[in-house]
Design an enzyme around this catalytic site. Structure first.
Site, PDB file in Angstrom:
ATOM      1  N   ARG A 108       0.836  -1.196   0.000  1.00 37.34           N
ATOM      2  CA  ARG A 108       0.000   0.000   0.000  1.00 37.34           C
ATOM      3  C   ARG A 108       0.874   1.250   0.000  1.00 37.34           C
ATOM      4  NH1 ARG A 108      -4.659   0.918   4.577  1.00 37.34           N
ATOM      5  NH2 ARG A 108      -2.862   1.282   5.958  1.00 37.34           N
ATOM      6  N   GLY A 111      -3.400   4.221  -0.659  1.00 40.61           N
ATOM      7  CA  GLY A 111      -4.682   3.667  -0.249  1.00 40.61           C
ATOM      8  C   GLY A 111      -5.862   4.054  -1.106  1.00 40.61           C
ATOM      9  N   ASP A 113      -6.625   2.875  -4.003  1.00 37.71           N
ATOM     10  CA  ASP A 113      -7.063   1.749  -4.829  1.00 37.71           C
ATOM     11  C   ASP A 113      -8.586   1.606  -4.699  1.00 37.71           C
ATOM     12  OD1 ASP A 113      -7.794  -0.950  -5.556  1.00 37.71           O
ATOM     13  OD2 ASP A 113      -5.679  -1.483  -5.454  1.00 37.71           O
ATOM     14  N   CYS A 174      -5.921  14.627  -7.779  1.00 38.04           N
ATOM     15  CA  CYS A 174      -6.216  14.403  -6.365  1.00 38.04           C
ATOM     16  C   CYS A 174      -4.904  14.388  -5.581  1.00 38.04           C
ATOM     17  CB  CYS A 174      -6.958  13.083  -6.171  1.00 38.04           C
ATOM     18  SG  CYS A 174      -7.310  12.722  -4.443  1.00 38.04           S
ATOM     19  N   VAL A 179       2.092   8.106  -4.731  1.00 40.31           N
ATOM     20  CA  VAL A 179       2.907   8.028  -5.946  1.00 40.31           C
ATOM     21  C   VAL A 179       3.047   6.589  -6.447  1.00 40.31           C
ATOM     22  CG1 VAL A 179       5.314   8.224  -6.739  1.00 40.31           C
ATOM     23  CG2 VAL A 179       4.194  10.169  -5.627  1.00 40.31           C
ATOM     24  N   GLY A 181       1.255   3.669  -6.389  1.00 39.03           N
ATOM     25  CA  GLY A 181       0.181   3.082  -7.185  1.00 39.03           C
ATOM     26  C   GLY A 181      -0.168   3.904  -8.402  1.00 39.03           C
ATOM     27  N   TYR A 474      -8.167   2.623 -12.638  1.00 38.33           N
ATOM     28  CA  TYR A 474      -9.548   2.610 -12.149  1.00 38.33           C
ATOM     29  C   TYR A 474      -9.931   1.152 -11.866  1.00 38.33           C
ATOM     30  CZ  TYR A 474     -10.187   7.421 -13.992  1.00 38.33           C
ATOM     31  OH  TYR A 474     -10.095   8.768 -14.259  1.00 38.33           O
TER      32      TYR A 474
END
Length: 535
Positions: A108, A111, A113, A174, A179, A181, A474
């Site tokens: 992670r 977070g 995801d 956002c 960074v 992920g 996504y």
């Protein structure tokens, strides 16, 4: 290689003794913890980075980076433990010991995801949390920066702007996104028509592989470097950092947000948007958001189109450009705000533009929701009749939202095989389906999740086919779940072809080479070739 790692201090929490820690678990877990301690460098003890459910800080550490409340319930399976790595040796120890003790590891960074894949599993697991490894080193002279995986986009933008008013980086809007992920899954933002995807601007990386080796671009080789720029780092190793290429931005940029309902000619404006937005000047990005709001008459609903834009130039030039290319929008000088590139990030994330930019260093989102997301790609303009049908369906569903992100420009120029992300030339825009809610419970969740599925199904005639394409960042488990057993390749191909098209097979070959035992796995990871799968 990136030079010495700068560490951020965790709130000081030292386990009193290993025997006390181990008493929370059985003997095999005890040996796992001892393995971690033995493999970390003595000069960087790992004990203060290990949190088990018996630790008073366990819940707060777990919940600190859960961005989708669907996966923060009492019934959500919790990890056996969390390792909040403070040093590269902690990451290496986690990889080596997890293999030795056959434990599934979730990695992670921020977070965000959408499906919680980085911190939830159906099998016993632990979390390797990267949030402490978030050093950022900006080199304006060479127009580069080295950024560790646990940094947030907001931190990156702030540190770049600290050094230069004319540099930025083309990544997400956002600021609390991690960074690690974001980049490893492809990454995009409102400068993609000018500068391409986030991964198009990555020039080096550090990854820790299945053997616990710390590799850079030269030592990992071009195949693995290709794979972790859009193919998902978590399938191949633990990405420690990326070296990014900064881009030039004007000292002042222009933003606007213009809203039009059906009664204000939204259908005609949207019809024209789809012809203009992918073909207009590359300095201009106009996102379109479609939602349902109350109509002018009591009890009625209407569709609202919101046009939100970033223009890498001044407002006078922008108004002139859109009066010529997109007069239907009716943009006025008074609609425009000229600001710095850094402050435009605030505008895009719905923070008052006069707010001190230090808010970008806040790692907690402004709000948290239960949410579901899906994606699509549009290749042909939709007729007015088609749009009217979509509006009717949305009014029927009420709470579903569409985000349209235009392509063209640089996106159409980069070959589809340059990185694993294949959705380039020929795509007019990407669709994101959104549902957000703030009430707990399975019935409520099922209602909102089904809204996105119904709208996604309705959109079938208007989007890409054979395969129907989707965006890996996504994450959408509706596309398929890999149980990582003997059918791993076949299960992986179902979602893999939608995310990666013809690049999927190359990703599988690289995965098979660098992680033949499929240690780095999750519900939508890249599988190995069939003869390598576990039975």
């Amino acid at each position: 290689m990136m030079g010495r790692i700068i560490l951020s201090l965790l709130p000081f929490f030292v386990l009193l003794s290993l025997p006390l820690l181990a008493s929370a678990s059985n003997s095999s877990n005890n040996t796992f913890i001892h393995c971690l301690v033995n493999h970390a460098e003595p000069s960087h003890p790992i004990t203060s980075a290990i949190f088990t459910p018996k630790n008073t800080s366990f819940s707060s550490v777990l919940q600190a980076y859960i961005r989708n409340l669907r996966f923060n319930t009492s019934t959500t399976r919790k990890p056996y433990l969390i390792i909040t790595a403070l040093h590269v040796s902690h990451v290496q120890a986690a990889i080596v010991c997890a293999q030795k003790h056959n434990l599934q590891m979730k990695i992670r960074s921020g977070g965000h995801d959408y499906e919680g894949v980085s911190y939830v599993a159906e099998v016993p697991f632990f979390i390797l949390d990267m949030f402490n490894l978030r050093a950022i080193e900006v080199d304006i002279e060479n127009e580069t920066a080295s950024v560790q995986a646990g940094a947030t986009l907001g931190e990156v933008y702030y540190r770049i702007a600290e050094k230069s008013k004319i540099h930025g980086f083309p990544a997400g809007v956002c600021p609390t996104v991690g960074v690690g992920g974001h980049i490893s899954g492809g990454g995009y933002g409102n400068m993609m028509r000018k500068y391409g995807l986030t991964v198009d601007n990555v020039i080096d990386a550090q990854i820790i592989d299945v053997q616990g080796r710390l590799l850079d671009r030269e030592s990992m080789g071009e195949d693995l470097f290709w794979a972790i720029r859009g193919g998902g780092g978590a399938s191949f190793g633990v990405v420690l950092s990326y070296k990014i290429k900064l881009v030039r931005v004007p000292e002042n940029v222009t933003v606007f947000q213009v809203r039009r309902t059906l009664e204000e000619n939204a259908t005609d404006i949207v019809y024209n948007w789809q012809h203009v937005a992918p073909n207009v000047d590359n300095d201009l990005f106009i996102r379109l958001i479609i939602d349902v709001v109350n109509g002018t008459r009591n009890g009625t609903k209407t569709v609202r189109a919101t046009f939100i834009a970033l223009y890498l130039g001044d407002s006078k030039s922008l108004v002139s450009l859109l009066n010529e290319t997109f007069p239907q929008l009716g943009l006025k000088q008074s609609d425009c705000i000229e600001t710095s590139w850094l402050q435009s990030v605030l505008f895009w994330t719905n923070i008052n533009i006069t707010t001190p930019v230090e808010i970008l260093l806040d790692r907690q989102p402004q709000s948290l929701n239960y949410l579901k997301r899906k994606s699509d790609y549009v290749k042909e303009p939709i007729s007015k009749e088609g749009l009217e049908g979509i509006w009717k369906k949305m009014i029927e569903l009420v709470d579903a939202i569409l985000y349209f992100n235009p392509y063209g420009g640089k996106m159409a120029e980069v070959p589809s095989t340059e990185v694993p992300f294949p959705h380039r030339a020929g795509r007019l825009w990407k669709v994101q389906y959104q549902a957000n809610w703030n009430q707990p419970g399975k019935e409520v969740a099922d209602y909102y999740i089904n809204l996105t599925r119904k709208l996604h199904e309705y959109m079938t005639p208007f989007v890409s086919k054979n395969p129907r394409e989707a965006f890996f960042n996504y994450k959408d488990l509706d596309l398929g779940i890999n149980h990582n057993g003997k059918h791993s390749y076949d299960e992986g191909k179902v979602y893999g072809v939608e995310y990666f098209k013809d690049n999927f097979d190359r990703l599988v070959q690289i995965k098979t080479k660098v992680d033949p035992g499929n240690f780095f796995r999750n519900e939508q990871s890249i599988p190995t070739l069939p003869h390598n799968n576990k039975s």
